[in-house]
Design an enzyme around this catalytic site. Structure first.
Site, mmCIF file in Angstrom:
data_model
loop_
_atom_site.group_PDB
_atom_site.id
_atom_site.type_symbol
_atom_site.label_atom_id
_atom_site.label_comp_id
_atom_site.label_asym_id
_atom_site.label_seq_id
_atom_site.Cartn_x
_atom_site.Cartn_y
_atom_site.Cartn_z
ATOM 1 N N LYS A 1 -0.102 7.103 0.210
ATOM 2 C CA LYS A 1 0.893 6.521 0.667
ATOM 3 C C LYS A 1 2.333 6.878 -1.283
ATOM 4 C CE LYS A 1 3.793 2.004 0.598
ATOM 5 N NZ LYS A 1 4.450 0.913 1.072
ATOM 6 N N ASP B 1 5.127 2.126 -6.136
ATOM 7 C CA ASP B 1 4.298 1.964 -5.065
ATOM 8 C C ASP B 1 3.823 3.323 -3.863
ATOM 9 O OD1 ASP B 1 4.458 0.773 -2.351
ATOM 10 O OD2 ASP B 1 6.616 0.816 -1.404
ATOM 11 N N ARG C 1 3.746 2.151 6.449
ATOM 12 C CA ARG C 1 3.068 2.359 8.039
ATOM 13 C C ARG C 1 3.116 3.656 8.158
ATOM 14 N NH1 ARG C 1 3.272 -3.745 9.370
ATOM 15 N NH2 ARG C 1 2.981 -3.947 7.086
ATOM 16 N N SER D 1 16.391 -3.879 5.328
ATOM 17 C CA SER D 1 15.221 -5.317 4.950
ATOM 18 C C SER D 1 14.989 -5.510 3.554
ATOM 19 C CB SER D 1 13.537 -5.510 6.044
ATOM 20 O OG SER D 1 14.206 -5.014 7.329
ATOM 21 N N MET E 1 2.162 5.660 -11.983
ATOM 22 C CA MET E 1 2.705 4.561 -11.548
ATOM 23 C C MET E 1 3.889 3.775 -12.334
ATOM 24 S SD MET E 1 -0.745 3.307 -9.499
ATOM 25 C CE MET E 1 -0.553 1.812 -8.839
ATOM 26 N N ASP F 1 10.347 1.358 -3.662
ATOM 27 C CA ASP F 1 10.602 0.430 -2.838
ATOM 28 C C ASP F 1 11.452 -0.844 -2.501
ATOM 29 O OD1 ASP F 1 10.181 -0.529 0.197
ATOM 30 O OD2 ASP F 1 8.251 -1.598 -0.081
ATOM 31 N N GLU G 1 7.653 0.159 5.380
ATOM 32 C CA GLU G 1 7.649 1.197 5.606
ATOM 33 C C GLU G 1 6.225 2.758 5.468
ATOM 34 O OE1 GLU G 1 7.971 -0.044 2.638
ATOM 35 O OE2 GLU G 1 7.173 0.704 1.001
ATOM 36 N N LYS H 1 14.283 -6.368 -0.111
ATOM 37 C CA LYS H 1 13.200 -7.142 -1.015
ATOM 38 C C LYS H 1 14.397 -8.033 -1.874
ATOM 39 C CE LYS H 1 9.043 -4.745 -1.137
ATOM 40 N NZ LYS H 1 8.234 -5.146 -0.711
ATOM 41 N N ARG I 1 8.321 0.452 -8.214
ATOM 42 C CA ARG I 1 7.940 1.816 -8.637
ATOM 43 C C ARG I 1 7.009 1.747 -8.964
ATOM 44 N NH1 ARG I 1 7.940 -1.556 -13.482
ATOM 45 N NH2 ARG I 1 6.045 -0.634 -14.681
HETATM 46 N N1 BES Z 1 5.093 -1.780 -0.724
HETATM 47 C C1 BES Z 1 5.352 -3.300 -0.600
HETATM 48 C C2 BES Z 1 3.729 -3.607 -0.678
HETATM 49 C C3 BES Z 1 3.521 -4.413 -1.623
HETATM 50 C C4 BES Z 1 3.689 -5.698 -2.082
HETATM 51 C C5 BES Z 1 3.041 -3.557 -2.906
HETATM 52 C C6 BES Z 1 3.362 -6.291 -3.276
HETATM 53 C C7 BES Z 1 2.809 -3.547 -3.938
HETATM 54 C C8 BES Z 1 2.673 -5.530 -4.341
HETATM 55 C C9 BES Z 1 5.676 -2.875 1.690
HETATM 56 O O1 BES Z 1 5.910 -1.650 1.844
HETATM 57 C C10 BES Z 1 5.528 -4.005 2.080
HETATM 58 O O2 BES Z 1 7.117 -4.248 2.133
HETATM 59 N N2 BES Z 1 5.153 -4.635 3.132
HETATM 60 C C11 BES Z 1 5.313 -5.820 3.917
HETATM 61 C C12 BES Z 1 5.827 -5.462 5.196
HETATM 62 C C13 BES Z 1 5.802 -6.909 5.727
HETATM 63 C C14 BES Z 1 7.564 -6.447 5.921
HETATM 64 C C15 BES Z 1 5.336 -7.081 7.478
HETATM 65 C C16 BES Z 1 4.825 -7.274 2.701
HETATM 66 O O3 BES Z 1 4.204 -7.224 3.040
HETATM 67 O O4 BES Z 1 6.098 -7.885 2.553
HETATM 68 ZN ZN ZN Z 2 5.850 0.061 -0.096
HETATM 69 ZN ZN ZN Z 3 8.315 -1.800 2.044
#
Ligand code: BES
Ligand code: ZN
Ligand code: ZN
Length: 529
Positions: free
Chosen positions: A291, A314, A377, A301, A217, A296, A375, A303, A312
């Site tokens: 996963k 993720d 899911r 969309s 991780m 990510d 992503e 971040k 890193r």
């Molecule tokens: N990898 C992220 C979730 C995450 C957030 C992991 C913080 C570790 C720490 C995931 O892919 C994500 O971005 N989820 C979004 C979903 C949303 C767009 C419905 C989220 O949680 O904001």
């Molecule tokens: Zn993610």
């Molecule tokens: Zn994501």
């Protein structure tokens, strides 16, 4: 700040691949020790919390050591009036010819056990934390060979020290790395040295699995690509497990359109890992799914840039699956496990999936991708479908899936969504032993409605509003599972440790690897797996 980043990047560039992989080899196992080295020996002894100012409540090992030293340890401890409190230590020097330091660490009140409100075994947690603090203090003093009191729970003691001594400094210069420390169990006064050694080994292996998860991780995403992840897993597991590395063409032939829709934004090719550990003959294995998004960005969309480096991690679900398999196979548990790990990057590019695109998963369900950052899911949907083909007795998936689970539970526990009361009870029992907690969350139809209301396809990959984000994500996964024993662990909240868990340093946590190993251990006692 900027200057130090530049320095790091140029260092990474200078390391050639063989140099890096030699370091992996060194650091993924226990470190090697030069025999010519001068060892500085230290001993860790446990005491229970005790109000009395004229007696010390030693553990069995500590009492015998004190007797051998003619009561010197108790005398020295009693020279100050304040009794030791849980988590506090005293370091004594020159009390024994064999040890340059004897560190006394307080492991809490005698007889502490399961705490219902905390859903944790407090006795075991206090031991882990107390020995962790002890070995770190001794390393700081330059001690490099440490004998540790079993403190009445050898396994917990071994876990505490092996987890505490982990540090990810593979990419740092030798002088900035933490010194190597050799730790062993103080079995010298034990009646049954063999069973003590065996328990110590079990604790060390549990920690080793979690430390592999942490290392994976923590690794930067430029070094840990899907391809490199597969290579490391082969190195780590190939002698105990069968490791199949599937490529993009294979995923296409399996019609994994949902997984591939995430991978397509990156120049790094996706990989789908299929791993099998056969500790017994069975035609209904335990299925683990993780996963494995090695980075990510959110895709189109995208971040916000602040804190994006944490993404890193993720692939935390994939890492915990790998760490669990390492320990399960090293412990030679009599169980059949199959693991499924979809690996890819989530990147924005000219070939990336766009909001509103519709993709088709392996089971034929169509998905409108309204947010490319949801992503996890999408890649799990296909991995879960595929895992169903092997007649698993249960499916357990782990994923750093939603920020919403972090909002709900923080680092207090991993969120668990399951359709089985029985599985929930077993997982919780496992977590009480490991101290790495879980908390049950709902799989109501209420949340399913949010993702099935979709303009263009069977499912939408987001729930429409931010409310109940972890639950709508779980409801989405549910659409790809038929198994009656399914557990989904959302581990985004426990992904990193910022000081909450005393025996884990700051950084990627590798949680809940030990809980899953304990769970598999429990399941191995049931005949059908
Ligand atoms: N990898 C992220 C979730 C995450 C957030 C992991 C913080 C570790 C720490 C995931 O892919 C994500 O971005 N989820 C979004 C979903 C949303 C767009 C419905 C989220 O949680 O904001
Ligand atoms: Zn993610
Ligand atoms: Zn994501």
């Amino acid at each position: 700040m900027a200057a130090s980043i530049v320095k790091r990047v140029s260092r990474v560039k200078k390391l050639n691949v063989s140099h890096i992989s030699a370091r992996y080899k060194l650091l993924t196992g226990f470190r090697h020790f030069s025999t010519s080295k001068q060892w500085n020996k230290a001993l860790v002894l446990g005491v229970y919390e005790n109000e009395s100012t004229d007696s010390i409540d030693f553990t069995g090992t500590a009492r015998k050591f004190d007797e051998k030293a003619d009561g010197k340890i108790s005398q020295l401890l009693l020279t100050v009036k304040k009794p030791l409190k849980c988590g506090k230590t005293r370091t004594l020097h020159a009390v024994d010819p064999e040890f340059s330091s004897v560190l006394v660490t307080c492991i809490g009140k005698r007889g502490e056990g399961y705490d219902e409100l905390e859903t944790v075994d407090k006795g075991r947690e206090s031991i882990r934390a107390a020995v962790a603090k002890a070995v770190l203090q001794l390393r700081e003093l330059g001690e490099n060979e440490i004998e540790v009191d079993s403190c009445g729970d050898t396994e917990a003691s071994a876990e505490g020290c092996h987890l505490a001594l982990f540090s990810y400094d593979d990419l740092k210069a030798e002088k900035s790395r933490k010194p190597a420390v050799r730790i062993s169990c103080a079995t010298r006064y034990s009646q049954d040295k063999n069973s003590m050694e065996k328990e110590w080994r079990k604790g060390a292996i549990l920690a080793e699995g979690q430390n592999l998860s942490r290392r994976l991780m923590e690794m930067p995403a430029n070094l840990l690509t899907p391809t490199k992840f597969a290579e490391i897993i082969k190195e780590q597991l190939a002698d105990k497990c069968e490791v199949l590395v599937r490529d993009k063409d294979w995923a296409e032939s399996m019609k994994m359109g949902s997984f591939l829709s995430v991978a397509r934004g990156s120049v790094e090719p996706p990989v789908f890992l299929e791993i099998e550990y056969k500790g017994r003959q069975s035609d209904s294995p335990l299925a683990l799914v993780g996963k494995g998004v090695t980075f990510d960005t959110g895709g189109i969309s995208i971040k916000p840039s602040q804190g994006m480096d944490a993404m890193r991690g993720d692939m935390g679900g994939a890492a915990c699956v790998a760490g669990s398999l390492l320990s399960v196979s090293k412990l030679q548990l009599p169980v059949h496990v199959k693991a499924f790990i979809p690996l890819c990057e989530n990147m924005p590019s000219g070939s990336a999936t766009k909001p509103g695109d519709v993709v088709t998963a392996m089971n034929g369900k169509t998905i409108q991708v309204d947010n490319t950052d949801a992503e996890g899911r999408l890649i799990l949907a296909d991995a879960l479908c595929y895992s169903e083909q092997f007649n698993p007795s249960l499916i357990l998936d782990m994923a750093t899936l939603t920020g919403a689970i972090d909002v709900a539970l923080g680092a207090g526990a991993a969120g668990v969504f399951t359709n089985s009361e029985n599985m929930w009870n077993k997982l919780q029992k496992a977590s009480v032993r490991s101290g790495d907690r879980v908390w049950r969350m709902p799989l109501f139809n209420h949340y399913t409605k949010k993702i099935t209301e979709c303009q263009l396809a069977d499912l939408n990959n987001i729930g429409g509003s931010r409310s109940g984000g972890a639950c709508t994500a779980a409801a989405f996964l549910k659409e790809f599972v038929n198994n009656k024993n399914w557990l989904h662990l959302d581990i985004a909240g426990v992904m990193s440790n910022s000081g909450d868990v005393a025996y884990l340093g700051k950084g990627m946590s590798g949680r809940p690897t030990r809980t899953v190993i304990e769970f598999i251990n429990l399941m191995s006692k049931e005949t059908k797996n």
